[in-house]
Structure formats: C-alpha cells, structure tokens
Design an enzyme around this catalytic site. Structure first.
Site, short mmCIF file in Angstrom:
data_model
loop_
_atom_site.label_atom_id
_atom_site.label_comp_id
_atom_site.label_asym_id
_atom_site.label_seq_id
_atom_site.Cartn_x
_atom_site.Cartn_y
_atom_site.Cartn_z
N ASP A 156 22.46 33.87 32.86
CA ASP A 156 23.50 32.96 33.34
C ASP A 156 23.00 32.25 34.58
O ASP A 156 22.46 32.88 35.51
CB ASP A 156 24.79 33.72 33.66
CG ASP A 156 25.94 32.78 34.00
OD1 ASP A 156 26.63 32.35 33.06
OD2 ASP A 156 26.13 32.48 35.20
N ASN B 205 27.41 21.06 39.09
CA ASN B 205 28.22 20.04 38.42
C ASN B 205 29.14 19.32 39.41
O ASN B 205 29.29 18.09 39.37
CB ASN B 205 29.06 20.68 37.31
CG ASN B 205 28.27 20.88 36.04
OD1 ASN B 205 27.30 20.18 35.79
ND2 ASN B 205 28.68 21.85 35.23
N ASP C 58 23.59 18.86 32.97
CA ASP C 58 22.93 18.84 31.66
C ASP C 58 21.42 18.81 31.80
O ASP C 58 20.69 19.50 31.07
CB ASP C 58 23.40 17.62 30.86
CG ASP C 58 24.83 17.76 30.37
OD1 ASP C 58 25.39 18.87 30.45
OD2 ASP C 58 25.41 16.74 29.93
N GLU D 265 26.50 27.65 30.41
CA GLU D 265 25.24 27.86 31.13
C GLU D 265 24.64 29.21 30.82
O GLU D 265 23.78 29.70 31.57
CB GLU D 265 25.45 27.71 32.64
CG GLU D 265 26.31 28.77 33.28
CD GLU D 265 27.81 28.43 33.28
OE1 GLU D 265 28.51 28.94 34.16
OE2 GLU D 265 28.26 27.64 32.43
#
Length: 626
Positions: free
Chosen positions: A492, A500, A509, A535
């Site tokens: 993770d 973000n 992304d 993620e």
C-alpha cells in the site's frame, strides 16, 4: 572450451543469483570494472527504458530500473563478447557473429517495449545470446564446424541445422538452449532460443506468452539479418518480417520506425563494444517504393532445374534443351555433388540419372526425400528402359516421373511441363497455407487481446484483481499438490491521499504507473505483481517461505523509497508499507491468506510506514490450555 563468464562478471552473476541480492556489494563489484559499468549505463539510458533524464552513474535506482535478473544476464552476455572475439574455427567470422548478435539484441529489446512478453533488458540479452550455440560449436569442433560452414556457404544458412545434426547429433539451437539453462536463464528464454528459428514447429500457441516470445525473437532475428542482406533482397525480407510483426500486433506502418531505431542502437552498441558494423540504408526509405499486397501469390513462372548425370554429353544436351525453354539450369556429375547443389540452390525440379559413380541416383533420391527441402522437389529419373527393376525402385524411393534414354526433346518438354504444374500447385498451396496461418494467428491474437484486456489494469498495465485471484487459485492448487510454500505480499502506498490532494489525481495516477515499473524491476522471475485496487498492489511469490518473502519485501521497500518519483518536474518522495503472509494452518483458504497479508500491511502502517511486517501464525494450543 565452452563459452563461459570470467572474472568480475562471474562474481556479479553469482551475487545476482541470490535471493537477498546485496546491492551495495553488487555495486562495489561492478565498479571494479569501469567498462562493464559504462555498458550498463548505456543500457539503462537506451530508448527502451525511456528514462526522464539520463543516468550519470550506477546507483541502486539504476540497477533496480534495469532489474536484477537483467543485470545478471547483461553482464554474462558482455563478458562473452569481450572474451570470445577470435578462435580456431576456419570460416567462422567472429566479428560478424557478434555484430549480428548485437543487431538481434537491439531489435529484441525494442520489440519488447511493444510486445511486453519479457523485460526489455532481459530481451536484449536473450537476443544477444540466442545464437551462442554457433560460437560453442566453433569452439568445440573448429575443424568439423569450419567444414560445415564451407559446405553451407553461410553460418546462418537455413540448411545448416540439418548439417550440424548429421555431424554432431545435435544443432546450434540445442547447444544455445543448453548453455542458457546452465547459466541459469529462465526456462521460458531457453525454449524461445530453441524454437525461434522455426516458430511453427514450437507447438506454442502464438497468443500465449511463450508463443509471443518465440515470435518476438524470430522477428528480431529477421530484422537483424536484413542489416547484412544485399540491397536487392532486403525489400522481400522486410515484407516477410512485416508479416511476423503483424501477428504480434505491430502494424506495417510502424515497423520501419522501430527498425530504424534498431539501426541506431546497433551502431551505438557496436561502437561501445568495439564490434564491426557498417552503414545500412534506413528501413523507412526501403519501404517508400510500391509494395505488393500480402495476398498476392509468389511468382510462378521461374523454374530452377538441377541436372545430375555422369555423362558429360547427356548433361550438355539436357542443359541446352532446358535453357532454350527458358529455365535456369545447374549441373552435377554424380549423386554426391547433386545433393550439395540441391541444398545450395533449392531447385524446383531435379533430373537425375540412376547409375553413377561415388553416389548413384537412388541414394540422391533417398537423401533428398529425407530433408524438408527435398520433400518438395519434383524428381524425374533418366533410365535406359521402362520395364526394369531400377525404375520401380526409384519410384518407390520417391521419384515422381521418368525419362527413357536417349531422351526425346518433345517428351522431355512434356515431362517438365507436368512437373511445372505440380510445382505451381505446391507453391500456391504453400502460399494459401501461409495466408491461412496468418489469419488464424490474427484471430487468435485478437481473442487473446480481448482476454488480456479483461485481466489487465488499464492505468498501470499490470494484471488486475480478477487475474490475481485466478492466478492465486492456480498457485494455491499447485502448492497443495506439491507441498511447496506459497507467500503473498500486500503493498500500500503511504500517504497516497495526500499526493492526490496536493498535486491532483493525474499526479496520483502517474505515481501509480511509475510504482508499477519499480515493482516489476524489483521482483524475481517467478513472482507475479498486480494492482489489487486503488493504491494497493499484491505480489504472489510461489515456492517462497516466510523468510524469503521477507527478504523480497525488504528489497521492494528499498526499491520504492530510493526511486526518484517525479511528476511534471516535481520530485515526489514515495514509500510503501508491506504485509507478508505465507500459506499455513491459520490460512486454510486463499481469501484468508490475502486477509492475513492485509492485516500485516496495516501492522506495518502502525509501525511507522516505509517498512514491512510478517503475519504471525497463531500457535496451536493444547486441550488443557483451551
């Protein structure tokens, strides 16, 4: 002596073969060989890796971007190029061998960026070493192999494998695959080297990974060969290569650009390794001339005829009559010379006498029919009478027709016209079979692409959650059947929401895309990595105990934290937390195994992130304790 790595290269290969590759020690060994360091930097900065900025020095980040297995294989290949530049085999041009090999390696590396059947660095090595069996035969049997090359006319002649097998009991492809196995390359690569010269004989589904790898190596070899062809033959050769490219999803309009990039890479590698190279006309200019469509049948009116007879007068008469009819004629005085000429010129029709010194016509027919080429030749025998046993024996051995001495010119013309009709039909049939094979391959590839799309994450190009569950179920069943260990790693990205929020979802992304490349480079060959969701990524590690999985997790942590992530010129520090779980009594089903890895991953988050934690199997309690 067989080709083998030496010195610092051997030490690097041994280090890279360990599960827990010590990167600082690996770097120290590589830095003792400045030339090898320069070559690895050249590879890391090549077009296939598309680095945002050139690597100026060999760092852990550069090694991880190449992949440990790629480093191991590239060092092996370069050590062989340096050590085997000359030898005792007459007729074996060592400089030309390495030049062809470099061109094939450069082509394989670039093709890998499109076909994605193996990492680019490993494909470069695979292309470079695919023909190493020729070098080994030249080293083991210099005199005998030199004689074979002299008879074949070219070490890369199509018939040389048959000649090698006849002389040694095996051919160069067998030796190449055996050497790659001894050097520890994956079986997938060894199979590709065994079959790439004749993909149709491999038995692999062209849409499968082994099938695509074989075709990729075949196309790389074709493009490399075009660098050494006479200019008059390159166009036809490029058309044949384009047909292979289309089966791999590479359009005819795109292949010239890729092939021109191969020429540039080949020239640079040749200069880097001091291997001879020459100027080659670009493929883009080659295809500017009008080209025939793929459905056009090959020319059908040019016929090559081989006349074999020990009587010089008969040879002269037959040659004169056949040339007057517009045919290309080659002459031989006995069966032995006839076989050599047949293998050299690959005639459409053979006209042979039966009774000759050294080797008679019966032996010639038998030898021809035992080769793939000879099975397609139309054979006419010349006999003294129609009713004798010799004629029956010749027809039983595989002759198609006969002429009676003295030869009547009108009967000769009629017999040859009959042979022409058969040869034309065979040509047309082979052409139609080729078109049908291409169509079937295109359908198969289209179906495979649709299946791949359903199992691939569109953002990262990694397998998706659906594929991961399917593959984990297969590995679970194998582990149950064999009793081998099986581990998974849940990964993770730390503070991904903050990325973000601060930089936007497009930046997030891009981080995931770069992370996918980093994970691929850090894994071992058998490992499978995919995007589990958001993620989160999942690694399936077959045949791996908890200790091995922990070492793998540590390597991934180091690779991610040392990777220079950047989006729009902004450096973004990225780390990951990992959870490790191994199949055992507390995880009786694959869902429990994934859940255990997930719990261990959250334990890593609680432990401060940028680390891994292993799931602790609960200890069994006695009845008294219960």
């Amino acid at each position: 002596m067989l080709p083998s790595p030496q010195g610092a290269a051997l030490k690097v290969i041994e280090l890279c073969g360990r599960d827990d590759v010590p990167l600082p020690e690996l770097l120290r060994v590589l830095q003792t060989d400045p030339a090898m360091t320069g070559k690895l930097l050249k590879l890391a900065n090549s077009a296939a890796f598309a680095r945002p900025r050139p690597a100026a020095s060999l760092t852990p980040d550069v090694l991880m971007s190449l992949g440990i297995q790629a480093v191991r294989q590239v060092v092996l290949a370069f050590s062989l190029v340096s050590a085997y530049r000359e030898g005792a085999c007459p007729g074996f041009d060592y400089g030309l061998f390495w030049s062809r090999s470099l061109a094939r390696g450069a082509a394989a590396q670039l093709l890998g960026g499109i076909v994605r059947c193996a990492p680019a660095g490993e494909l470069f090595t695979l292309g470079l070493l695919a023909g190493v069996g020729r070098l080994a035969l030249a080293a083991l049997h210099p005199a005998a192999y030199g004689e074979i090359i002299a008879r074949a006319g070219d070490p890369c002649a199509p018939r040389i494998r048959e000649m090698e097998t006849a002389a040694f009991g095996f051919d160069h492809a067998d030796v190449s695959a055996a050497l790659l196995r001894d050097w520890g390359l994956p079986r997938l690569f060894c199979d590709a080297v065994m079959h790439y010269e004749a993909p149709e004989e491999s038995g692999f589904d062209p849409a499968s990974r082994p099938g695509r790898l074989v075709l990729t190596l075949n196309l790389a070899a074709r493009l490399a060969a075009l660098c050494f062809m006479p200019e008059t033959e390159r166009r036809a050769g490029f058309d044949a290569a384009s047909a292979v490219g289309e089966t791999l999803g590479i359009g005819r309009e795109n292949l010239p650009t890729l092939a021109d990039e191969m020429l540039r890479e080949w020239a640079q590698w040749s200069h880097e390794l001091d291997v001879p190279a020459h100027e080659v006309k670009t493929f883009s200019s080659l295809v500017e001339a009008p080209q025939a469509t793929a459905t056009q049948a090959p020319p059908a009116d040019r016929f090559s005829i081989l006349v074999v007879d020990d009587d010089a007068t008969v040879r002269y008469v037959l040659e004169k009559l056949l040339r007057e009819a517009g045919h290309e004629v080659t002459l031989a005085a006995d069966g032995r010379a006839g076989l050599v000429e047949a293998l050299r010129i690959q005639p459409d029709i053979v006209i042979t006498d039966l009774m000759m010194p050294h080797q008679d016509g019966f032996a010639l027919i038998k030898n021809l029919r035992e080769t793939e080429l000879g099975r397609l030749v139309y054979i006419i025998v010349v006999t003294i009478a129609e009713g004798n046993g010799s004629l029956v024996r010749a027809l039983d051995l595989g002759a198609d027709d006969y002429l009676v001495k003295p030869v009547d010119p009108t009967v000769l013309a009629a017999r040859v016209r009959a042979g022409q009709r058969i040869v034309r039909e065979q040509r047309l049939l082979r052409h139609e079979q080729g078109v049908l094979r291409r169509q079937l391959m295109e359908v198969s590839i289209a179906r495979q692409r649709a299946e791949d799309a359903a199992l691939t994450d569109p953002l990262t190009g990694l397998p998706n959650r659906r594929y991961l569950f399917q593959r984990l179920a297969q590995e679970w069943a194998e582990a149950e059947r064999s009793g081998r260990p099986l581990s998974v790693l849940m990964i993770d990205v730390d503070h991904f929401k903050a990325i973000n929020d601060a930089h936007g979802h497009e930046a997030g992304d891009e981080v995931l895309r770069q992370l996918a490349l980093t994970l691929r480079a850090a894994l071992r060959t058998p490992d499978i990595v995919g995007r589990f969701g958001g993620e989160e990524f999942l690694v399936i590690a077959p045949d791996t105990h908890t200790s091995g999985a922990a070492r793998l997790a540590e390597r991934i942590c180091s690779a991610v934290s040392s990777q220079a992530f950047a989006v729009n010129g902004i450096a973004l520090p990225v780390t990951a937390s990992l959870g490790v779980a191994t199949r055992g009594p507390a995880t009786p089903h694959l869902n429990e195994l994934i859940s255990a890895a997930d719990q261990a991953m959250y334990a890593a988050k609680d432990a401060g992130r940028n680390c891994y934690q292993s799931y602790a199997q609960p200890e069994k309690r006695s009845q008294d304790e219960a």
